[in-house]
Each structure stands twice: as structure tokens, then as C-alpha cells.
Design an enzyme around this catalytic site. Structure first.
Site, PDB file in Angstrom:
ATOM      1  CG  ASP A 492      11.113  -6.486   2.787  1.00  0.00           C
ATOM      2  OD1 ASP A 492      10.403  -6.894   3.724  1.00  0.00           O
ATOM      3  OD2 ASP A 492      11.117  -7.003   1.655  1.00  0.00           O
ATOM      4  CG  ASP A 559       5.303  -9.735  -1.042  1.00  0.00           C
ATOM      5  OD1 ASP A 559       5.309  -9.040  -0.011  1.00  0.00           O
ATOM      6  OD2 ASP A 559       6.329 -10.143  -1.607  1.00  0.00           O
TER       7      ASP A 559
END
Ligand code: GLA
Length: 743
Positions: A492, A559
Site C-alpha cells: 500500500d 477506499d
């Protein structure tokens, strides 16, 4: 909060109605910084800038990330508001939505707070998508009638764009009917009809008692026919609620309509709700293979695979022609071992229980590619957030087996952020925190069950949650993962952004590729297959180069969260162009599933998606050949969520070995049709209604556009029923789907 703007476009359609008697406030003063004195009445605002609350502060040229900003408004509250209300009890301050956490002060005194700040005892919690409505008693000294009142709003923003964005602020003295609300929830299973029961609760936010008729209907949404009805004379006030419970059959779609009509005014309030309904037929008691009979592995890499077979337990597994080097666990169907030579290995596996037996031909392709179909499994983030622990991973893994999800191919058990210790070991290797007593034991146990083990890190110094990243330790970390038996790495970007910003070539694609290529080289030096999942939210069009760093999947968006706005934005707005980039071994990843109990913390709640939105979610994700990573606590998973995730015909679309991602082939107002070809020559077709009203869709209308000549067969995938090829007129509820397989 990424890709926030496209979400904004949608939510602006659902702003609150303004009543004639409301006062609305859009323009105020603003300042970056934080000072408790700014809550007060007398503040010198000469150095404050102008701002509006209808769009974020970033869109108005303010830079304020991981920091506070204050708004101040001057508002006259006319006493006539009281005269116009039949109730006159409270004054409501409806602030809209605020990114991310806020405190609101009226004339120097706090009247409400949503979310929490980093300095709060429980730490930061953002609530950008929550509507703020704060209430003050109308006889309170705080309110200055017919005079200037100061509303001061303290906002903390953890990531751009920030601030108040769904204004105007509305000041309202509500009427009785505004203060009455009906909530509908799904109660314990009703004995009647063998189905479920819903509980309709009428609540009044006022001290005066109000009487009227409370009616609950169960309706067939398609025909409007009333299937059952209950009516009662009731009286309510702030201390006295009223409930009506209503049984219904949870195997078909029904709409619950609850209405209260107040006797004196004749005004009424209604709440409508479609409760969870189960379409997936129960699996047969005999063994049934549900997993794709194809698996990719590199030579000499350990194989961890579990044959997904539903049916009555206990079940025994066997094979007479297992390739050399492999072992099949007879009790749980876990396949282990490794293959030395490149090649295609086909063998037969038998599953047997008290009710019967079934066999499946299975092929392992030993070569350079893994992930020949998209990964299926679980990830800790959408449920536990940073509160994930080893025990929670084990409890979801056990439930994955006990509730039968492993019988449908869910196998990756992935720990997201929050496992790392604050400091590395002296030799530079990564250390785990106290929540994870032993990664190696966890990995070994998962493998013994035929499941796989996943982990998370960042190419930066810190992860998004502020834990240690892998920068300057990439090879060491890859070696640690290997020693623990890790099969999946989610990598990430997050903290890497700080380094990237300082790089001279940071406008180039090469600068985005660099950290991911570095980790790829380290992973591929390990003597095991590690699924490589890129998470950088789609920057620099990652779908165009993800396969070049040998990534097995790449996140295409920011997200996801459990709202229709988020699902719509990510699923329907951001995916249409991406289908050319998905292929066996390399998949677009529109983020994890938001069904079941989620919460990103220790506080879990039911997904806020309606049942139809959940059917839409799973249908679209299977069409998109997306990673299917469950984001909820499996231990608390209900029958409905199991039925959503364990429909073998729906999952077969996702796992189809052709590996073609669906294209959007029809865009007609709120009707969208997405379609993908399947390896057996048929097509999976999702007809979606993204509009706010139920729709009737004549599928025939789109045949020409879709290149359909004659329909040879139509199958409803959720219901697993063959449908007529001539009558193709479908009822599709708001935000719902008709999911078909056609020839
Ligand atoms: C980012 C990712 C999420 C999750 C968190 C963890 O926001 O996009 O999926 O991994 O970080 O901190």
C-alpha cells in the site's frame, strides 16, 4: 478519503429539503488553525477569509490536511419560527456532512460533536459521510431570539479535500411530524411462515404525547399487492415508543411499509424498507464441487489448495492419480506438496459423504503464472481496521470453514494494516506487535487447513495506519514473509507519497513503478508463490502497467465504504474503461467486499447497503473479475450474507477461466447492462437499476445494441432457475439487479 469528488456529485442530489419556516446559512468566515477561543461570541474576524459550506475547503483554495480549521457563522434566529411550529420544543441545527470530524458551538457552548480528534482518548475517527443534526431546547438561554447568534464549527481533516460540504446549514424548529420517525429492523426469526420478522418502531422526539394510527404492511414490490397488514391506535412521546412486529417469508422480496398518521393534524410519516431476502437455493446434501478445476503454481513452490466441496459433513477426499509430489488430506480436502517440472498435471479427485459421491477432473498448470482466476478470501480491514489481532484472524478462519465458505473456494486469510511493531529488530528484520504472538504458527495452521496466508505492508516509511513500512528493508521483509509462509502481499503506497513528492521525476510513470518493481524483485527471489497485490488507488493508470511489475492485482480506486454512493462511484463510474487490462494472473481490484458486519474498528455494524445493493455489489464484482475478499467478521456472518457469498453459479462467473472482465454494453438512463463472455460460450449479463425508483425492463429492447440475435437460453443466476426466452420483461428494484447467464 480518495475519489471523493465523484461521490460528491451523487450526494448533492440527496440534500435535505428546506421548509418554508427554516433559516438557511451558506456563507461564513474561515481560518486554518486551532484555538479554543474561536468558539466564543466575540472574536475578531477581520483576518478570517470568506467561505461557503456547500463545497469542501480544498475546492475553495484552502490547504489543510491532518489539521484543524474553524468556520464561524452569524445567524439571526427569528422568534416567528416558534409560532410556525405546532411543537415549539427544540431548535435543530442541521449542519450537512463534514470531512472528517467536528465540534459545533452555539454562542460559545458546544452543542454537538461527530467523529473524534487525534488528541481524544480514543484517537482519531473520521465520519465524512455522516449527516450532522444537533439539537438545542427552545427554552434554553443559549438561543438569542431575533438577535445575532454565533455558530462556530471546529473541523479536523485527516486527508484532503476537507471541511463542510453539504450545506447550507439549516436552522429549524421542527413540527410534530418532523419529530416522529419510524425505524424498521429485522428481528429474531419468526416462527410463522418459517421466515423472518421485522420490527417497526415509532419514536417521537417530543415530550407532548401524540396519538394516531400506526399501520404496517407487507407488500409485493413487483405487483404492489398487500400480503399482510397490521394496524393499531397508538400514543407516543419521547419516553414511549411503539412497535409492531410483522412476520414475512425471507425467501422472496417483500417491501415493509410502516405509516403513522397523527390524528389531530392528519399529517403522516412513512418508512419503506426491503428486508434481507435469500435467493441462493440451499446446496444439495450430496458432495458438489464448487471451485474452479484449474490452479497455477510455479515449479518447486509449495502448493496450498483446498477443494471446495459443499454437502453434508463428514466428507472424505481421495484421488487415485495424484501427481508425484502432492498429498491430499482425506478429511478436509487440503492439497499440499510441490511440483518440480513445468507442465500441465490433470488428475481426478473424489469427494464422498453419507449421501453420495462426486468426482472432479482437476488441472494444475505448473509454469510462470499464478492466480489464474481472481483470489477469493478474507481481509481484516473493513471489519477490524487497526484493531485486528491474531485471535480475530483465527476466529474468522474457523468460521470460514464451519459456515461453509471454504467449500466455495474462499481461501486467502489476509491481515491488513496493524500487525507491525513500532520498531524493527536490531538486525533490521520486521517485528510483529503484541497482538500477533506467532506469524509462523498462524501460517502453518492456515496451511494445514488448505487455506492461504496474506499480509500487508507499504513501500513507504509508514503504512496508512501509521505502522512501519518496508522502505530500505524490502528484501529482508520478503524473506520474513517467506519464513512465515505468507502467500499474499498487499503493498500500500501510503507513506511512500512523502518520498515520492521529493523525487525529481515524480511526474513520470517510472516514478510510480519504481517502488513496486523493487518489491516484486524481492518477492520473486523467495522460494514460494506470493500473490502480489498493488494498492495505490489507481494512480498513474496502474492498470496499464500493473502486469509489467508482475502484479497479480492492482487497486483501481480509493477506499470503498459501505454506502450506495461509494459502491456506485467505485463500481459503476470508475470501472467501465478497465476491462481490457484484466487477464488470468493479473486482475483489476475495485476494493474489498462491504457485506456482513463491518466497521473498520472494534465497533462492528451491519453493512449499510440495502439487500438489493448487496446483490448488486456481488453481481458486479463477479462480472468485473474482481478480487473477492470478504471484509466482514465471518464469525458473526448471518445466513443472508452466507447466501450472498456462497452461490456457486454466481461465483463461477467470477472464477471463469477465460478471465474476461465485463464491459458495460448498455447505458440507458438508470439502466446499465454489463456483460462478459464465459469459457463455455455463454455470457454473464447483469441488468442493473441504479436509479432511485423501481423499474420494469424489457430486455428485448437492448438485443440489437448487445448483438443478441436469438436467445437460446436464459438462466437466473441468483435463483438458479431457467427462465423463458420469449418473456424477458423484468422487475428490477431500485439499486437492484437481474443477474443472468444467457446463450
Ligand atoms: C489504505 C488502503 C486500505 C487499507 C488501509 C490500511 O487506506 O487503501 O485498503 O489497507 O490503508 O491502513
Amino acid at each position: 478519503m480518495k475519489h471523493f469528488f465523484s461521490v460528491l456529485i451523487i450526494i448533492s442530489f440527496i440534500s435535505l429539503p428546506i421548509f418554508a419556516q427554516d433559516v438557511s446559512v451558506e456563507k461564513g468566515k474561515f481560518r486554518v488553525g486551532d484555538n479554543a477561543a474561536w468558539a466564543g461570541v466575540n472574536v475578531d474576524e477581520s483576518a478570517w477569509r470568506d467561505i461557503t459550506n456547500t463545497s469542501t475547503w480544498t475546492s475553495q483554495g484552502v490547504k489543510c490536511e491532518n489539521a484543524f480549521g474553524w468556520y464561524r457563522y452569524h445567524v439571526t434566529i427569528p422568534k416567528s419560527l416558534l409560532d410556525k411550529s405546532d411543537l415549539k420544543e427544540t431548535v435543530d441545527f442541521i449542519m450537512g456532512k463534514i470531512d472528517d470530524a467536528d465540534e459545533v458551538y452555539l454562542n460559545g457552548k458546544m452543542i454537538g460533536k461527530t467523529g473524534s480528534f487525534p488528541s481524544d482518548p480514543k484517537g482519531y475517527e473520521g465520519k465524512w459521510n455522516t449527516l450532522r443534526q444537533y439539537r438545542v431546547k427552545s427554552n434554553s438561554d443559549l438561543i438569542r431570539w431575533d438577535a445575532d447568534n454565533v455558530l462556530a464549527v471546529r473541523v479536523y481533516n485527516a486527508g484532503d479535500p476537507g471541511g463542510m460540504f453539504q450545506g447550507p446549514v439549516i436552522v429549524r424548529v421542527p413540527n410534530t411530524i418532523d419529530n416522529l420517525s419510524i425505524s424498521i429492523s429485522e428481528g429474531a426469526k419468526g416462527k410463522e411462515q418459517g421466515g423472518s420478522q421485522c420490527v417497526c418502531t415509532l419514536t417521537g422526539q417530543m415530550s407532548a404525547t401524540k396519538s394516531g394510527i400506526f399501520t404496517v404492511q407487507v407488500q409485493d414490490p413487483e405487483t404492489g399487492k398487500v400480503l399482510a397488514e397490521k394496524s393499531q391506535n397508538v400514543s407516543v412521546n419521547a419516553k414511549k415508543n411503539r412497535t409492531i412486529s410483522m412476520p414475512y417469508d425471507n425467501h422472496s422480496m417483500v417491501r415493509i411499509i410502516a405509516t403513522f398518521t397523527e390524528s389531530k393534524s392528519g399529517l403522516s410519516t412513512t418508512t419503506k424498507y426491503i428486508p434481507k431476502y435469500i435467493l441462493t437455493p440451499a446446496a444439495p446434501a450430496e458432495p458438489r464441487f464448487n471451485t474452479t478445476p484449474l490452479y497455477g503454481v510455479r515449479p518447486d513452490s509449495p502448493i496450498h489448495f483446498r477443494f471446495g466441496v459443499s454437502g453434508e459433513k463428514p466428507m472424505k477426499f481421495s484421488s487415485d492419480d495424484l501427481p508425484k509430489g502432492l498429498t491430499l488430506n482425506p478429511d478436509n480436502g487440503a492439497l499440499s506438496g510441490s511440483l518440480e517440472e513445468v507442465g500441465s498435471y490433470t488428475f481426478t479427485v473424489k469427494a464422498k459423504n453419507a449421501k453420495g459421491e462426486q468426482t472432479q477432473r482437476f488441472t494444475i498448470r505448473c509454469g510462470s503464472k499464478i492466480a489464474l482466476t481472481p483470489p477469493m478470501g478474507w481481509n481484516s480491514w473493513n471489519c477490524w481496521g487497526l484493531s485486528v489481532t491474531q485471535d480475530k484472524v483465527i476466529s474468522s478462519s474457523k468460521a470460514l470453514i464451519e459456515k461453509g465458505l471454504a467449500d466455495y473456494g474462499y481461501c486467502y486469510m489476509n491481515i491488513d494494516d496493524g500487525w507491525e511493531a513500532p520498531k524493527r529488530n536490531d538486525d533490521g528484520t520486521i517485528a510483529v506487535n503484541e497482538k500477533f504472538p506467532s506469524m509462523k504458527e498462524l501460517g502453518d495452521w492456515l496451511h494445514s487447513e488448505g487455506l492461504k496466508f496474506g499480509i500487508y505492508s507499504s513501500p513507504g516509511d509508514l503504512t496508512c495506519g501509521g505502522y512501519l513500512g518496508s522502505i530500505d528493508h524490502e528484501l529482508q521483509d520478503a524473506e520474513s514473509y517467506n519464513s512465515w509462509g505468507v502467500d499474499y502481499l498487499k503493498y500500500d503506497w501510503c507513506g511512500y507519497g512523502r518520498k515520492h513528492r521529493t523525487e525529481p521525476d515524480n511526474k513520470t510513470v517510472a516514478s510510480y513503478v519504481r517502488p513496486y518493481l523493487l518489491m516484486e524483485r524481492c518477492l520473486r527471489q523467495q522460494p514460494r508463490d506470493i500473490f502480489y497485490s498493488l494498492c495505490q488507488y489507481g494512480m498513474a493508470e496502474v492498470w496499464k502497467w500493473g502486469h509489467a511489475v508482475d502484479a497479480n492485482s492492482w487497486r483501481t480506486t480509493g477506499d470503498i465504504t459501505d454506502t450506495w454512493e461509494s459502491l456506485y462511484d467505485i463500481g459503476f463510474c470508475q470501472q467501465p474503461e478497465l476491462y481490457p487490462y484484466a487477464q488470468p494472473g493479473h486482475w483489476n481490484d475495485p476494493d474489498m467486499l462491504i457485506v456482513g458486519k463491518v466497521g473498520w474498528s472494534n465497533n462492528l455494524r451491519d453493512s449499510r447497503l440495502t439487500p438489493d445493493e448487496q446483490y448488486t455489489h456481488i453481481s458486479l464484482w463477479t462480472l468485473l473479475a474482481s478480487n473477492m475478499l470478504i471484509g466482514c467478521d465471518i464469525a458473526q456472518m448471518d445466513e443472508f450474507t452466507v447466501s450472498l457469498l456462497c452461490n456457486n453459479e454466481v461465483n463461477a462467473v467470477n472464477q471463469d477461466i477465460l478471465g474476461k472482465q465485463a464491459q458495460r454494453v448498455v447505458l440507458d438512463g438508470s439502466i446499465q447492462i454489463w456483460s462478459r463472455p464465459l469459457s463455455d460460450g455463454s455470457y454473464a449479463v447483469g441488468i442493473f437499476n441504479v436509479g432511485k425508483d423501481d423499474a420494469r425492463v424489457d430486455f428485448k429492447k437492448y438485443f440489437k445494441e448487445m448483438g443478441i440475435g436469438t436467445l437460446k437460453s436464459v438462466r437466473d443466476l441468483w435463483r438458479q432457475q431457467d427462465l423463458s426466452t420469449s418473456d424477458v420483461n423484468y422487475f428490477i428494484p431500485t439499486h437492484g439487479v437481474k443477474y443472468l447467464k444467457i446463450r
